[in-house]
Design a protein around this motif. Structure first.
Motif, PDB file in Angstrom:
ATOM      1  N   ARG A   1       1.991   1.877  -3.572  1.00  0.00           N
ATOM      2  CA  ARG A   1       1.012   2.537  -4.370  1.00  0.00           C
ATOM      3  C   ARG A   1       0.771   3.872  -4.013  1.00  0.00           C
ATOM      4  O   ARG A   1       0.469   4.567  -4.851  1.00  0.00           O
ATOM      5  N   THR A   2       0.581   4.035  -2.558  1.00  0.00           N
ATOM      6  CA  THR A   2       0.411   5.427  -2.432  1.00  0.00           C
ATOM      7  C   THR A   2       1.248   6.491  -2.800  1.00  0.00           C
ATOM      8  O   THR A   2       1.073   7.512  -3.564  1.00  0.00           O
TER       9      THR A   2
ATOM     10  N   ARG B   1      -6.615  -7.963   0.202  1.00  0.00           N
ATOM     11  CA  ARG B   1      -6.218  -6.644   0.430  1.00  0.00           C
ATOM     12  C   ARG B   1      -5.098  -6.340  -0.597  1.00  0.00           C
ATOM     13  O   ARG B   1      -4.858  -5.053  -1.124  1.00  0.00           O
TER      14      ARG B   1
ATOM     15  N   ASP C   1      -4.106  -3.008  -4.346  1.00  0.00           N
ATOM     16  CA  ASP C   1      -3.154  -2.351  -4.700  1.00  0.00           C
ATOM     17  C   ASP C   1      -2.134  -2.544  -5.926  1.00  0.00           C
ATOM     18  O   ASP C   1      -1.651  -1.956  -6.379  1.00  0.00           O
TER      19      ASP C   1
ATOM     20  N   HIS D   1       0.679  -1.241   0.048  1.00  0.00           N
ATOM     21  CA  HIS D   1       0.045  -0.006   0.092  1.00  0.00           C
ATOM     22  C   HIS D   1       0.847   1.174  -0.172  1.00  0.00           C
ATOM     23  O   HIS D   1       0.468   2.215  -0.706  1.00  0.00           O
TER      24      HIS D   1
END
Length: 460
Positions: free
Chosen positions: A239-240, A286, A290, A236
């Motif tokens: 991805r962020t 989860r 991403d 994540h």
């Protein structure tokens, strides 16, 4: 020289073989989206064709970026994964000239002459980017749809992933360092090479090849029970930060995308076939949110370090690892089919001293088979010559989607064009994301395997 990367399924039980060190997954236990690329624009669906290019292949194998052009392979790829980037003990992406740990000479320092260059122009002494990186840039200029990804880790270079992913602060610093080095292209200065933005616009995303979160990998690779949670958070964070950089506008300016919508950076991973390794390290629903796609281990189900011959990459295998079982295991844990890219080997696993008769499969063996680069591991282009020599007989299990060579003493299990046609039909039938190959230097000079996959996915 021992090179990073593998991930097989069975090496743990049999002991790590030298062959295992060569592929992006080859050791203990087996352990994308809808982007368009190259000439496939307008086709429906647009299957991914993801090929790994090995940094070290430019030496002994003399496999250069230009060979992807002359073989016709570059025009058939959607993604090229450059293998590998390393992570240091401080939890940061880095490069340099450190034997066994980093090779800036191959990456961006080594000059190429006009004959070795994709565009036919020799590198000069004063240009900031040379080596493989500059050749990849030239390759992208010829094939604007081609995406080049930096693949991080691999079997031998997953050592410090667990440490780097351990806290929110360490994850943020790790991802930031990787984006700075590869996405922003801020390379260490080496003579006239490198510097701020020297490789800007080259890489179109990141491929995470951590082998394996939450379970054993190479002998010096750290793993912890909390890796599963931390891997999810690390993905994540990638991805962020990738999205934030794209939205900042800097990516568009450096990549020549003025006035266009923000660039999207792809995020992928190489993931295992072993259900135990999947469950130990991957919160599938989860992380798949991403990832644009993941590359499934589709080979090294059995390796030459084992004492019994067995298939290494069958599509189906009752009661054993297989491509189909790997796909089903990821699907039932919540992965979307369209984000699953099935891995295929451009090499074979081999044994010698095989006894027991028959077709050689499932029989005792004395040792890994002699080979060009490492015992028990041979490129497809060499195995093709064995198949045509008249000494070896080609055996097939058409139902299971597997092939092997046997001369009465030595056995090689591998994929040839006929097997790849079966696998590409499977990808189409199951609406998967595409095909991945380890590694491109194992193919013939005219890209025979790449062509078989391309035609199979294009139904040509």
């Amino acid at each position: 020289m021992r090179r990073r990367n593998l991930s097989g399924l069975a090496i743990a039980a049999a002991g790590l073989s030298l062959a295992a060190t060569l592929s992006p997954a080859a050791n203990a236990s087996p352990g994308h989206g809808t982007d368009r690329g190259n000439h496939h624009q307008g086709s429906a669906p647009d299957y991914k064709r993801v090929g790994y290019f090995t940094q070290w292949g430019v030496y002994g194998r003399d496999f250069q970026v230009k060979d992807l052009e002359t073989s016709g392979t570059a025009a058939k790829l959607t993604h090229l994964n450059y293998s590998f980037g390393n992570v240091n003990a401080d939890g940061k992406c880095f490069t340099g000239n450190v034997p066994g740990e980093a090779d800036a000479w191959a990456d961006y320092v080594r000059p190429l002459d006009d004959a070795g260059s994709v565009d036919g122009v020799a590198d000069t002494d004063d240009q900031a980017l040379a080596g493989n990186f500059n050749q990849l840039r030239e390759l992208k200029a010829k094939h604007p749809g081609l995406k080049v990804m930096i693949s991080l880790g691999g079997w031998s270079w997953s050592t410090h992933f667990s440490d780097a992913a351990r806290t929110a602060a360490s994850r943020k610093a790790f991802v930031s360092s990787c984006i700075d080095l590869y996405i922003k292209g801020n390379l260490p200065v080496d003579g006239t090479r490198g510097g701020q933005g020297a490789a800007a616009g080259l890489f179109d995303g990141v491929d995470i090849d951590w082998e394996w979160p939450g379970s054993a990998g190479d002998t010096d690779t750290v793993f912890r029970p909390e890796d599963k949670r931390n891997f999810t958070a690390l993905v994540h964070e990638f991805r962020t930060q990738l999205d934030a950089y794209a939205k900042s506008g800097a990516a568009s300016r450096k990549g020549g995308h003025h006035g266009r919508k923000p660039k999207h950076y792809d995020l992928s991973a190489f993931v295992p076939a072993s259900p135990e390794k999947i469950d130990a390290g991957f919160d599938v629903p989860r992380v798949m949110r991403d990832f644009d796609f993941v590359n499934l281990q589709g080979y090294d189900f059995h390796v030459s370090g084992e004492k019994t011959t067995a298939q290494q990459s069958a599509l189906y295998a009752k009661g054993d690892f297989s491509g189909d079982r790997t796909v089903r295991d990821w699907l039932k844990r919540g992965a979307p089919a369209r984000k699953l890219v099935l891995g295929m080997p451009f090499y074979g696993q081999g044994w010698t001293g095989v006894t027991g008769g028959g077709d050689g499969l499932g029989q005792p063996a004395a040792a890994p088979a002699p080979a060009t680069w490492a015992a028990g591991y041979e490129d497809y282009k060499a195995l093709k010559k064995l198949a045509e020599s008249g000494t070896y007989k080609v055996h097939r299990n058409v139902r299971d989607g597997s092939a092997w060579l046997f001369d009465g003493t030595t056995l090689w299990t591998y994929d040839d064009p006929q097997v790849l046609r079966t696998k590409t039909a499977y990808i189409r039938d199951h609406r998967l994301g595409g095909a991945m190959f380890w590694s491109l230097d194992g193919d013939t000079d005219d890209g025979e395997l790449m062509t078989a996959v391309d035609r199979g996915l294009s139904r040509r």
